[in-house]
Write an enzyme that holds these catalytic residues in place. Structure first.
Site, mmCIF file in Angstrom:
data_model
loop_
_atom_site.group_PDB
_atom_site.id
_atom_site.type_symbol
_atom_site.label_atom_id
_atom_site.label_comp_id
_atom_site.label_asym_id
_atom_site.label_seq_id
_atom_site.Cartn_x
_atom_site.Cartn_y
_atom_site.Cartn_z
ATOM 1 N N HIS A 84 -19.544 5.068 58.883
ATOM 2 C CA HIS A 84 -18.729 5.545 60.156
ATOM 3 C C HIS A 84 -17.846 6.626 59.452
ATOM 4 O O HIS A 84 -17.743 6.898 58.449
ATOM 5 C CB HIS A 84 -18.157 4.306 60.537
ATOM 6 C CG HIS A 84 -17.188 3.677 59.367
ATOM 7 N ND1 HIS A 84 -17.372 2.904 58.456
ATOM 8 C CD2 HIS A 84 -15.639 3.828 59.012
ATOM 9 C CE1 HIS A 84 -16.614 2.318 57.650
ATOM 10 N NE2 HIS A 84 -15.391 3.015 58.049
ATOM 11 N N ASP A 92 -14.405 17.626 53.802
ATOM 12 C CA ASP A 92 -14.505 17.923 54.923
ATOM 13 C C ASP A 92 -15.954 17.807 55.428
ATOM 14 O O ASP A 92 -16.849 18.654 55.020
ATOM 15 C CB ASP A 92 -13.545 19.122 55.348
ATOM 16 C CG ASP A 92 -13.549 19.283 56.781
ATOM 17 O OD1 ASP A 92 -13.487 18.169 57.494
ATOM 18 O OD2 ASP A 92 -13.405 20.416 57.539
ATOM 19 N N HIS A 93 -16.250 16.936 56.547
ATOM 20 C CA HIS A 93 -17.572 16.819 56.945
ATOM 21 C C HIS A 93 -18.652 16.405 55.962
ATOM 22 O O HIS A 93 -20.034 17.147 56.016
ATOM 23 C CB HIS A 93 -18.184 18.439 57.722
ATOM 24 C CG HIS A 93 -17.336 18.438 59.064
ATOM 25 N ND1 HIS A 93 -16.061 18.721 59.077
ATOM 26 C CD2 HIS A 93 -17.714 18.061 60.251
ATOM 27 C CE1 HIS A 93 -15.701 18.822 60.295
ATOM 28 N NE2 HIS A 93 -16.699 18.339 61.006
ATOM 29 N N HIS A 112 -17.829 7.610 55.451
ATOM 30 C CA HIS A 112 -18.177 6.707 54.179
ATOM 31 C C HIS A 112 -18.643 5.379 54.611
ATOM 32 O O HIS A 112 -18.756 4.973 55.752
ATOM 33 C CB HIS A 112 -16.584 6.383 53.517
ATOM 34 C CG HIS A 112 -15.759 5.655 54.098
ATOM 35 N ND1 HIS A 112 -14.984 5.087 53.402
ATOM 36 C CD2 HIS A 112 -15.555 5.090 55.284
ATOM 37 C CE1 HIS A 112 -14.179 4.372 54.131
ATOM 38 N NE2 HIS A 112 -14.559 4.275 55.424
ATOM 39 N N CYS A 121 -16.754 -2.310 57.925
ATOM 40 C CA CYS A 121 -16.828 -1.219 57.057
ATOM 41 C C CYS A 121 -18.089 -1.172 56.006
ATOM 42 O O CYS A 121 -18.386 -0.086 55.408
ATOM 43 C CB CYS A 121 -15.592 -1.008 56.100
ATOM 44 S SG CYS A 121 -14.124 -0.880 57.190
ATOM 45 N N GLU A 138 -5.993 6.963 57.138
ATOM 46 C CA GLU A 138 -7.424 6.845 57.286
ATOM 47 C C GLU A 138 -7.588 6.379 58.898
ATOM 48 O O GLU A 138 -8.531 6.731 59.584
ATOM 49 C CB GLU A 138 -7.741 5.587 56.260
ATOM 50 C CG GLU A 138 -9.469 5.512 56.492
ATOM 51 C CD GLU A 138 -9.809 4.278 55.698
ATOM 52 O OE1 GLU A 138 -10.578 4.309 54.805
ATOM 53 O OE2 GLU A 138 -9.601 3.183 55.907
ATOM 54 N N HIS A 185 -14.151 9.031 59.670
ATOM 55 C CA HIS A 185 -12.632 8.900 59.719
ATOM 56 C C HIS A 185 -12.112 10.498 59.947
ATOM 57 O O HIS A 185 -12.533 11.349 59.328
ATOM 58 C CB HIS A 185 -11.948 8.193 58.809
ATOM 59 C CG HIS A 185 -12.193 6.853 58.608
ATOM 60 N ND1 HIS A 185 -11.737 5.771 59.569
ATOM 61 C CD2 HIS A 185 -12.895 6.108 57.614
ATOM 62 C CE1 HIS A 185 -12.154 4.846 59.278
ATOM 63 N NE2 HIS A 185 -12.754 4.792 57.984
HETATM 64 NI NI NI Z 1 -13.606 3.385 56.869
#
Ligand code: NI
Length: 148
Positions: A41, A81-82, A16, A35, A125, A43
């Site tokens: 990036h 997911d992914h 995200h 961010c 997160e 998580h």
């Molecule tokens: Ni983040």
């Protein structure tokens, strides 16, 4: 009947970028810091779904965990997911913060569970960031004079 809560854990990995169209580029950098990096990036999210219900005297269970698992896998894990969270239609007008994620996961699940069963959504997160949402506080309606 006695009520008990059950929490099941799920994991998904997603990318995200925290960025709001309501801010200028400079404001975005100031509010979201690293961010807001244009390349995004990722998580490894850990999701906790807590449901509650009366403990069935025959089974000793408070909820159908197999049914819950199917629901969460299909409506939440498979969706995120992914993936790039910023590309999800639900985030077209909302930033992909942990706060907005727990609100969205709540909305995706609550409509598909028996009324009153969903108790809490928790989301890790990063090592130091945990978010949770328990729905809106129930409104207590009392007749007569207000209770303070
Ligand atoms: Ni983040």
């Amino acid at each position: 009947m006695d009520q008990a809560s059950v929490t099941h854990r799920y994991q998904f990995a997603a990318q995200h970028r925290l960025h709001s169209e309501r801010f200028s580029d400079e404001e975005n950098r100031r509010v979201f810091g690293k961010c807001n990096n244009p390349n995004g990036h990722g998580h490894n999210y850990t999701l906790f779904v807590t449901v509650r219900g009366p403990v069935d005297p025959k089974t000793g269970r408070a909820a159908d965990l197999d049914a819950l698992d199917r629901l969460v896998q299909e409506t939440v894990v498979a969706r995120f997911d992914h993936r790039d969270l910023n590309g999800d239609p639900a985030f077209a007008k909302r930033t992909t913060t942990g706060e907005n994620l727990v609100l969205l996961v709540w909305d995706l699940l609550v409509a598909n569970l028996p009324a009153g069963q969903l108790e809490k959504i928790g989301l890790i997160e990063t090592r130091d960031n945990y978010f949770e949402y328990s729905g809106e506080a129930p409104v207590t309606v009392t007749s007569g004079s207000p209770v303070w």
